[in-house]
Design an enzyme around this catalytic site. Structure first.
Site, PDB file in Angstrom:
ATOM      1  N   CYS A   1      19.021  75.601 -15.816  1.00 36.26           N
ATOM      2  CA  CYS A   1      18.576  74.213 -15.708  1.00 36.26           C
ATOM      3  C   CYS A   1      18.640  73.743 -14.253  1.00 36.26           C
ATOM      4  O   CYS A   1      19.713  73.730 -13.647  1.00 36.26           O
ATOM      5  CB  CYS A   1      19.446  73.315 -16.591  1.00 36.26           C
ATOM      6  SG  CYS A   1      18.941  71.592 -16.583  1.00 36.26           S
TER       7      CYS A   1
ATOM      8  N   HIS B   1      19.802  74.379 -21.967  1.00 36.97           N
ATOM      9  CA  HIS B   1      19.199  75.710 -21.864  1.00 36.97           C
ATOM     10  C   HIS B   1      19.799  76.510 -20.715  1.00 36.97           C
ATOM     11  O   HIS B   1      20.406  75.966 -19.786  1.00 36.97           O
ATOM     12  CB  HIS B   1      17.685  75.603 -21.686  1.00 36.97           C
ATOM     13  CG  HIS B   1      17.255  74.984 -20.379  1.00 36.97           C
ATOM     14  ND1 HIS B   1      16.859  75.719 -19.291  1.00 36.97           N
ATOM     15  CD2 HIS B   1      17.166  73.690 -19.998  1.00 36.97           C
ATOM     16  CE1 HIS B   1      16.533  74.910 -18.302  1.00 36.97           C
ATOM     17  NE2 HIS B   1      16.715  73.666 -18.701  1.00 36.97           N
TER      18      HIS B   1
ATOM     19  N   ASP C   1      12.585  70.315 -18.771  1.00 39.01           N
ATOM     20  CA  ASP C   1      12.047  71.582 -18.279  1.00 39.01           C
ATOM     21  C   ASP C   1      10.871  72.036 -19.149  1.00 39.01           C
ATOM     22  O   ASP C   1      10.947  72.020 -20.383  1.00 39.01           O
ATOM     23  CB  ASP C   1      13.166  72.636 -18.313  1.00 39.01           C
ATOM     24  CG  ASP C   1      12.789  73.926 -17.599  1.00 39.01           C
ATOM     25  OD1 ASP C   1      11.787  74.546 -17.990  1.00 39.01           O
ATOM     26  OD2 ASP C   1      13.512  74.318 -16.661  1.00 39.01           O
TER      27      ASP C   1
ATOM     28  N   CYS D   1      16.071  69.038 -22.592  1.00 39.65           N
ATOM     29  CA  CYS D   1      15.804  68.978 -21.157  1.00 39.65           C
ATOM     30  C   CYS D   1      14.300  68.845 -20.936  1.00 39.65           C
ATOM     31  O   CYS D   1      13.486  69.323 -21.735  1.00 39.65           O
ATOM     32  CB  CYS D   1      16.330  70.246 -20.481  1.00 39.65           C
ATOM     33  SG  CYS D   1      16.114  70.241 -18.678  1.00 39.65           S
TER      34      CYS D   1
END
Length: 517
Positions: free
Chosen positions: A258, A247, A180, A178
Site C-alpha cells: 500500500c 492489501h 489502490d 484502499c
C-alpha cells in the site's frame, strides 16, 4: 505447460485477439515470477503453477469465464488507445490526415477524435495528450453504456445476497477498501459480491475511511429500521457490519504494498483495525453498548487475489494474529469433494478461533458471522483460480497500472483491477490526501511518459429529490475548479484533463455528461 486457457484468451487462428493476454509475450514463455530476494516464487495456493493448473471443487468455472470476457472487453477499450495514437502520429502531415485518423479511431477504438483537435494539427502538430484523454473518456462512457445491462442482472443476484446477509444477522454492510486500483475489482471479482441494497462501498487511500461519515450511515440504517422495518425490524437482533480491506504484496512486500503506508503491510493492518475500532467505539459512546455493530478485517494479496479474513471473537473483537488464509484453504482442500471442502472451511474458521498466544480471543463469533466468513472464503476460491487460469497464478502488473483517476462516487459498471485509482470525495479539501496519492501514482505512470492524467469526476443524484440533480452538477463543477487550482502546474502544462458526469442513483441508469467551465 497447460496453456489452453491462455491461448483461448489470446485468440487462435481466426479468433479475436484479446489485449489482456498480450501481457504474455508468448504462452510458452510464462515464467515463474521472482520474489524480492531473487528466488523463484512458489504459488501459495497451487504449487504446480504455472506449468500445471489446479482445479478446486468449489470454483465457479462458468462465472470465471463470464468475468474474463467482461475484463477483456473493458480493458481492450483502454489498452488499444496508445497503439492507435502511435499510428495516428505516423499519419501526421498527410493531406487527408483528419479523415485517415478518424477512420483509424473508429475502426479500432469505436469513436472519432474531436474535430477541432485534428483540424488544428497542421499548426502545432498532433495534440497527443488531448487525443489520449478524449479517448480515455470515450472508452469510459462506452464501457458504462455497454455494461449497464449487466448491472440489472447484478440487481437480481443482489436480492439473493440481501437474503443471505439478513439470514446471517446483518441488516446493512459497509465495506471500505484502499483506493489502490488493484482493488478496483474487489466486489465483482475478489469477493464475488453483486450490487445489493444492503451493501455500501467506499474507497480511501490506505483504507483510512471517514469514521464520522460512516457513523452517519449507521444512523440512517438504524432509522430506516425503526421507521420502515427494512430490512429487519428494530427488535430483530440483526447487526450493522463495518468491513475494512487492506492489501499487501506476497512477491514484493516492501515495494508493491500500500503506497499510503509505504508498502508496510503491518502498518496498513494496524491502521485499518484502528479505524474499525474507532467506528465501533464512537457508536457505543454515543448510543450505548446495545448499538449492535460488528466489525470485520480482510487482507488481500494483490499478486494472487487470495484473501485472509481476521476472525472476530465472541465479543466482536479482532486481532491481527487471528485469521484464516484462503490460499492455504485452497491448497489444503484441492483433493476433496465439494462437501468435504465446505466442511474444511468451517473447521478452519473454528481453528482460528481456538488459536492461542497474541491472537487469542474470547470464544467464537456468532453463527451468522461464521457463515458470512465461510461464504466470502468460498467466493474467493473462484478468484484464486481465475488468476491462475488467466495469468498463470500471479498478475503480471504487480504494481500500479491504472488507466485513469476516478473522483467522487465511482462507476458501478466498471469494476476491474487496475482500471482506475478511486478517490471518494465530496470536497477536494477533505479528499486532498487521497487525491495527492493518485496524482503521485499517475505522475509516474503517465506524466513521465509524456501522457496526461485523465480524471473522471462522477456523482450520483436522486431523481426523487427536487433540485438534487442541479445541486450535484454544481458540486461537480465546484470540485472540478478546486482540482484545477490544486494541480495548477499540471493543468497549465496540458498534463491534466477532466471529465464530468452524473447518474441517477438507481443502478444501471444512463450516464449524463456534464460540461466543465
Amino acid at each position: 505447460m497447460d496453456t489452453r486457457k491462455i491461448r483461448r484468451l489470446r485468440g487462435g487462428p481466426g479468433g479475436q485477439t484479446v489485449p489482456m493476454a498480450r501481457q504474455f509475450a508468448e504462452a510458452e514463455r510464462i515464467q515463474v515470477p521472482l520474489q524480492a530476494d531473487g528466488q523463484a516464487a512458489v504459488h501459495p495456493a497451487c504449487a504446480s503453477l504455472p506449468e500445471r493448473q489446479c482445479h478446486h471443487p468449489l470454483a465457479n468455472v462458468t462465472e470465471n469465464a463470464r468475468l474474463a470476457r467482461c475484463e477483456n472487453t473493458i480493458k481492450e477499450r483502454f489498452d488499444e488507445i496508445v497503439p492507435v495514437l502511435k499510428d495516428v502520429s505516423a499519419l501526421a502531415g498527410l493531406r487527408d490526415f483528419t479523415e485517415q485518423a478518424n477512420r483509424l479511431a473508429e475502426q479500432r477504438l469505436g469513436h472519432v477524435f474531436p474535430a477541432a483537435v485534428l483540424e488544428n494539427s497542421w499548426i502545432r502538430g498532433v495534440n497527443i495528450p488531448m487525443l489520449y484523454s478524449s479517448s480515455v473518456f470515450a472508452a469510459l462512457v462506452a464501457g458504462v453504456e455497454q455494461f449497464s445491462q449487466r448491472i440489472h442482472q447484478e440487481q437480481a443476484d443482489g436480492q439473493s445476497l440481501d437474503a443471505l446477509l439478513v439470514d446471517c444477522g446483518f441488516h446493512a454492510v459497509n465495506v471500505s477498501a484502499c483506493a489502490d486500483g488493484r482493488l478496483k475489482g474487489l466486489f465483482p471479482y475478489i469477493l464475488r459480491l453483486p450490487a445489493s441494497n444492503l451493501l455500501r462501498r467506499s474507497a480511501f487511500a490506505g483504507t483510512l475511511f471517514d469514521v464520522e461519515s460512516d457513523i452517519l450511515d449507521w444512523q440512517a440504517a438504524e432509522l430506516r429500521r425503526f421507521r420502515e422495518g427494512y430490512p429487519s425490524t428494530s427488535d430483530s437482533g440483526t447487526r450493522y457490519l463495518k468491513v475494512a480491506v487492506y492489501h499487501g504484496s506476497s512477491l514484493d512486500p516492501t515495494h508493491q504494498g500500500c503506497a499510503a503506508h509505504q508498502s508496510n503491510e503491518k502498518v496498513a493492518m494496524e491502521a485499518a483495525l484502528e479505524r474499525l475500532n474507532q467506528f465501533r467505539q464512537g457508536i457505543e459512546n454515543a448510543f450505548c453498548c446495545g448499538a449492535s455493530t460488528d466489525i470485520l478485517l480482510i487482507g488481500l494479496d494483490t499478486d494472487t487475489d487470495a484473501i485472509r479474513i481476521h476472525v472476530p471473537d465472541s465479543q466482536g473483537d479482532l486481532s491481527l494474529f487471528r485469521f484464516v488464509d484462503n490460499a492455504e484453504i485452497y491448497k489444503n482442500t484441492l483433493g476433496m469433494n465439494a462437501d468435504q471442502a465446505r466442511l474444511a472451511i468451517y473447521e478452519a474458521i473454528e481453528n482460528a478461533s481456538d488459536i492461542g498466544g497474541w491472537g487469542q480471543g474470547e470464544g467464537k463469533p456468532h453463527d451468522g458471522m461464521r457463515r458470512l466468513i465461510a461464504n466470502l472464503l468460498i467466493n474467493n476460491l473462484s478468484q484464486i483460480e481465475y488468476v491462475a487460469e488467466n495469468y498463470g497464478g500471479w498478475y503480471p502488473d504487480k504494481g500500479h497500472g491504472e488507466r485513469f483517476i476516478s473522483i467522487g462516487d465511482g462507476f458501478q459498471e466498471l469494476q476491474v483491477r487496475n482500471l482506475a485509482y478511486f478517490a471518494r470525495l465530496d470536497t477536494v479539501e477533505e479528499g486532498a490526501a487521497d487525491l495527492d496519492v493518485g496524482v503521485k501514482i499517475f505522475r509516474h505512470l503517465n506524466v513521465e511518459q509524456g501522457l496526461p492524467i485523465p480524471m473522471a469526476i462522477h456523482y450520483y443524484y436522486d431523481a426523487n429529490v427536487p433540485g438534487h440533480k442541479e445541486r450535484v452538477i454544481a458540486k461537480l463543477q465546484r470540485v472540478s475548479g478546486a482540482i484545477r487550482a490544486r494541480y495548477a502546474e499540471l493543468w497549465s502544462a496540458g498534463m491534466l484533463f477532466l471529465h464530468g458526469s452524473i447518474q441517477n442513483h438507481q443502478l444501471g441508469s444512463p450516464l449524463e455528461e456534464v460540461s466543465l467551465p
